[in-house]
Scaffold this motif. Structure first.
Motif, PDB file in Angstrom:
ATOM      1  N   THR A 232      -7.108   3.828  -6.038  1.00 15.01           N
ATOM      2  CA  THR A 232      -7.494   5.905  -6.001  1.00 15.01           C
ATOM      3  C   THR A 232      -6.002   6.263  -5.996  1.00 15.01           C
ATOM      4  O   THR A 232      -6.318   7.227  -5.861  1.00 15.01           O
TER       5      THR A 232
ATOM      6  N   ASN B  26      -7.558  -4.333  -3.876  1.00 20.84           N
ATOM      7  CA  ASN B  26      -8.573  -4.442  -3.047  1.00 20.84           C
ATOM      8  C   ASN B  26      -8.742  -2.801  -3.578  1.00 20.84           C
ATOM      9  O   ASN B  26      -7.221  -2.104  -3.820  1.00 20.84           O
ATOM     10  N   ASP B  27      -9.854  -1.936  -3.700  1.00 19.34           N
ATOM     11  CA  ASP B  27      -9.660  -0.283  -4.019  1.00 19.34           C
ATOM     12  C   ASP B  27     -11.317  -0.260  -3.026  1.00 19.34           C
ATOM     13  O   ASP B  27     -11.994  -0.893  -3.074  1.00 19.34           O
TER      14      ASP B  27
ATOM     15  N   ASN C  59     -15.530   2.054  -5.656  1.00 15.88           N
ATOM     16  CA  ASN C  59     -15.504   0.768  -7.079  1.00 15.88           C
ATOM     17  C   ASN C  59     -16.736   0.449  -7.095  1.00 15.88           C
ATOM     18  O   ASN C  59     -17.196  -1.000  -7.926  1.00 15.88           O
TER      19      ASN C  59
ATOM     20  N   TRP D 160       0.303  -1.143   0.481  1.00 16.92           N
ATOM     21  CA  TRP D 160       0.484  -0.002   0.015  1.00 16.92           C
ATOM     22  C   TRP D 160       1.059   1.286  -0.152  1.00 16.92           C
ATOM     23  O   TRP D 160       2.251   1.224   0.754  1.00 16.92           O
TER      24      TRP D 160
ATOM     25  N   ASP E  27       0.598   7.899  -3.739  1.00 17.90           N
ATOM     26  CA  ASP E  27       0.690   6.780  -3.265  1.00 17.90           C
ATOM     27  C   ASP E  27       2.627   6.737  -3.240  1.00 17.90           C
ATOM     28  O   ASP E  27       2.735   7.131  -4.732  1.00 17.90           O
TER      29      ASP E  27
ATOM     30  N   MET F  95     -10.073  -0.003 -12.819  1.00 14.94           N
ATOM     31  CA  MET F  95     -10.048  -0.928 -12.378  1.00 14.94           C
ATOM     32  C   MET F  95     -10.842  -2.007 -13.398  1.00 14.94           C
ATOM     33  O   MET F  95      -9.347  -2.582 -13.358  1.00 14.94           O
TER      34      MET F  95
ATOM     35  N   ASN G  57      -3.397  -2.261  -2.067  1.00 15.52           N
ATOM     36  CA  ASN G  57      -4.396  -2.067  -1.322  1.00 15.52           C
ATOM     37  C   ASN G  57      -4.316  -0.133  -1.879  1.00 15.52           C
ATOM     38  O   ASN G  57      -3.388   0.132  -2.136  1.00 15.52           O
ATOM     39  N   GLU G  58      -5.364   0.095  -2.480  1.00 11.66           N
ATOM     40  CA  GLU G  58      -5.924   1.525  -2.747  1.00 11.66           C
ATOM     41  C   GLU G  58      -4.844   1.856  -4.269  1.00 11.66           C
ATOM     42  O   GLU G  58      -4.876   2.664  -4.269  1.00 11.66           O
TER      43      GLU G  58
ATOM     44  N   VAL H  96     -12.368   5.236 -10.627  1.00 10.49           N
ATOM     45  CA  VAL H  96     -11.703   4.054  -9.666  1.00 10.49           C
ATOM     46  C   VAL H  96     -11.714   2.341 -10.793  1.00 10.49           C
ATOM     47  O   VAL H  96     -11.205   1.956 -10.646  1.00 10.49           O
TER      48      VAL H  96
END
Length: 157
Positions: free
Chosen positions: A94, A136-137, A140, A44, A104, A150, A90-91, A146
């Motif tokens: 986003t 995971n996000d 969505n 993440w 990020d 994806m 994770n994310e 988002v």
């Protein structure tokens, strides 16, 4: 399912030195109570969850990839057969899009993190071929930037 947090800073407070005490407690409790476990999250980009040794040093792109690989493989191999699910990434969608003002850290240092997701999943799968691996996000569930990102990623995979 018990969701056990395995934030990078908690699990690897010093480079190459792992502390599994928190995750071990979750996994041990789940096993004693016949509960499946999901460890959340292997990678993440939220820098508040990353240790200072990582964010304050000037690693090369290759060194960072090696750190990521070691981190994923070490955790998944440790819990192979004991943990049923891992949130691998994770994310990524986003944060890579800077939605809601987020950034990020990994993407800033290594380039577009979306290019690395396949590697993360491959490394985790090699370490435990039976575990369920999750991308995971949030936000969505409906059609938006988002979910569109994806979808395009998955479609191209």
């Amino acid at each position: 399912t018990i969701d056990g947090g395995i934030h990078f800073a908690d699990v690897q407070p010093e480079q190459g030195k792992y502390d599994f005490s928190k995750a071990d407690r979750v996994v041990d409790f789940a096993e004693k109570n016949s509960m499946p476990v999901q460890l959340h999250h292997l990678i993440w980009g939220d820098d508040s969850r990353l240790p200072g040794w990582l964010t304050e040093d000037d690693f090369t792109k290759q060194e960072l990839e090696d750190i990521q690989r070691d981190h994923i493989e070490t955790i998944v191999k440790r819990y192979k057969g004991r943990v049923q699910e891992y949130t691998v990434s994770n994310e990524a969608f986003t944060e890579n899009q800077n939605i809601y003002g987020l950034t990020d850290w990994w993407a800033d240092k290594t380039g577009n993190n979306l290019e690395h997701i396949d590697k993360y999943f491959r490394w985790a799968h090699e370490a435990d071929p039976v575990a369920v691996l999750i991308l995971n996000d949030f936000n969505n569930e409906t059609k938006n930037s988002v979910s569109d990102a994806m979808y395009e990623y998955i479609k191209g995979a």
